[in-house]
Design an enzyme around this catalytic site. Structure first.
Site, short mmCIF file in Angstrom:
data_model
loop_
_atom_site.label_atom_id
_atom_site.label_comp_id
_atom_site.label_asym_id
_atom_site.label_seq_id
_atom_site.Cartn_x
_atom_site.Cartn_y
_atom_site.Cartn_z
CE1 TYR A 56 -3.55 2.79 0.34
CE2 TYR A 56 -2.24 3.23 2.17
CZ TYR A 56 -3.30 3.69 1.31
OH TYR A 56 -3.93 4.85 1.25
N GLY A 63 -6.44 4.91 -0.71
CA GLY A 63 -7.92 4.97 -0.02
C GLY A 63 -8.84 3.88 -0.64
#
Length: 516
Positions: A56, A63
């Site tokens: 990530y 998001g």
């Protein structure tokens, strides 16, 4: 410009350093340890970026779009795009000092070595601060979760040479022109760097730190004005005795009572002139001033504790841990900071309220124990300070509205991925307005109390030496004394500046010694 240098290391910063950079233009320098930590963390991020597994913020979207794996050929574009798309603020420009605090605190976290940002990006952040370049940041755009996203994005946009910024001369120009004029090369963001520049509580924290500095001054100032009002109302200072406050040992209460006692030392007005209108006790707004002011002081101390913890924090998502892991987390949530910002708005409103009640008492001939109506020179022909109290009351009313907590609200965003937010930025923005209003409210009480003390002195009564010092300093600052009606706004403005700049406290301390 403050010529001293603040060195940014790996272990946080101090409130004093934040104020020095934000308000006084102190220069910023990265420590050798910070540069080393930045380089070491970057090696970890580069190694992860080379692996096929998605990480990530390094090789994924953001998001609600985090499920998409981003190939190496698109990652630079990914980082540029997050900055551009998140720089979506609207509304009036945010104050220069707030933006400088925002940038400095993001640099503080970047320098911790937990973000994976390259040393050259951190150095560019320092260079922009030192050049006096201030990105244009707008009032609206932060929900106080996933960081102060839009405000920080506008700052990151400037590092890329895009958007608008204000130069040291106060002129707003394209950011690329300003960087070029100061010999600063725009940064080319790499994996994770765009995200790392946006994910922090830096805006709300910077405003908290500066509000605490302002409120410390205003609470001491309010102790002084409460003492002056007590004296002008011929009240008793017996309620300030240390032994009374020792049996209810809230620390702030004792401090405020001691401050008031020292201001009133040597007064010829307190407690000796009640024969014509005997009273067993003074009104709550006079008698309970240490309790109210002190409770606010204790709240400031709690807020400062939270601010200190946040200043020592490295807020980012994901973070680079010392063992080499890069882990997602929720440390960007602004709840701890948002709560205390709201607490401060509440106590500031109550302090303003009690100041206004004392002012009203000074102006009411039925409760002022012999003072003329509205402290007027020729009541009826003159209105005295009647409308000064109206202005103060309007400010108090707004303070009560500003005390409604922002942190009790939450609005979901990002396709329900970010489904609970802190609203800490909003809490900070309304607190700034509340602090401004409080200074004006204290100033009106000061102006009324000093006029009342001068009227008592004209009757042959002797004020405390500290009170006399305040009257002399305030009059020298341009706020005139009793007399026929005149254009009042300039006097109130002079009193406001006198309080706001700490000159009220400075006026009494040569007599009282240092006040807390």
């Amino acid at each position: 410009m403050d010529m001293h240098t603040v060195v940014v290391g790996t272990s946080g910063t101090t409130a004093e350093d934040v104020v020095a950079v934000a308000r006084h233009g102190a220069r910023v320098e990265l420590s050798a340890a910070a540069v080393e930590a930045l380089a070491a963390a970057r090696l970890i991020v580069d190694a992860l970026a080379a692996k096929p597994e998605p990480v990530y913020g390094v090789s994924t979207g953001f998001g609600a779009l985090a499920s998409r794996h981003i190939g190496t050929e698109l990652r630079a574009q990914l980082q540029r795009n997050i900055v551009r798309s998140h720089a979506a603020g609207m509304g009036p420009r945010v104050e220069r000092e707030v933006v400088r605090a925002l940038m400095f605190l993001r640099l503080k976290t970047v320098a911790s070595g937990h973000t994976g940002v390259r040393p050259e990006v951190a150095q560019t952040m320092a260079d922009v601060l030192n050049a006096g370049i201030t990105p244009v940041v707008h009032e609206y755009g932060s929900l106080g979760c996933s960081g102060d996203l839009a405000p920080l994005s506008h700052c990151a946009l400037t590092l890329m040479g895009e958007g608008e910024a204000e130069g040291p001369d106060g002129t707003v120009r394209p950011a690329g022109e300003l960087l070029a004029a100061h010999g600063i090369a725009p940064v080319e963001l790499r994996e994770k760097e765009g995200l790392a520049l946006l994910n922090g509580t830096d805006g709300m924290l910077g405003m908290l730190v500066m509000a605490l500095a302002d409120l410390r001054n205003l609470y001491t100032s309010a102790d002084i004005t409460a003492a002056l009002s007590l004296e002008a109302l011929l009240g008793t200072d017996k309620v300030l005795a240390p032994e009374l406050h020792a049996i209810r040992p809230h620390p702030g209460q004792g401090v405020s009572a001691d401050n008031m006692s020292r201001v009133l030392a040597g007064s010829g007005l307190t407690g000796h002139h009640q024969d014509d209108a005997p009273r067993v006790q003074d009104a709550y707004s006079v008698r309970c001033a240490p309790q109210v002011n002190g409770a606010g002081r204790d709240t400031l101390d709690h807020a400062a504790l939270v601010a200190g913890r946040e200043l020592a924090s490295s807020v980012d998502n994901p973070v680079v841990l010392p063992d080499g892991r890069v882990e997602s987390n929720g440390n960007f949530h602004g709840a701890p900071v948002a709560y205390v910002l709201d607490f401060l708005a509440i106590v500031a409103a109550d302090l303003g309220s009690i100041c206004e009640r004392r002012t009203d008492r000074l102006l009411d001939k039925n409760r002022s124990h012999g003072l003329p109506p509205f402290l007027a020179d020729d009541a009826g022909v003159d209105s005295g300070l009647m409308i000064a109290q109206y202005t103060q009351a309007a400010l108090v009313s707004e303070m009560k509205r500003l005390a409604v907590p922002a942190s009790a609200d939450s609005i979901p965003s990002s396709a329900m991925q970010e489904d609970h937010v802190s609203m800490g930025w909003s809490a900070a923005r309304k607190l700034r307005t509340a602090v401004d209003n409080l200074a004006r409210i204290v100033a009106v009480e000061l102006y009324a109390a000093t006029r009342a003390i001068e009227l008592r002195a004209a009757e042959g009564l002797t004020p405390a030496p500290a009170s006399e010092a305040v009257v002399a300093a305030l009059r020298a600052a341009g706020a005139e004394g009793p007399g026929p009606d005149r254009y009042l706004a300039p006097d109130l403005a002079a009193a406001d500046t006198f309080v706001r700049e700490g000159r009220l406290v400075a006026a009494v301390e040569p007599v009282t010694g240092p006040l807390a």
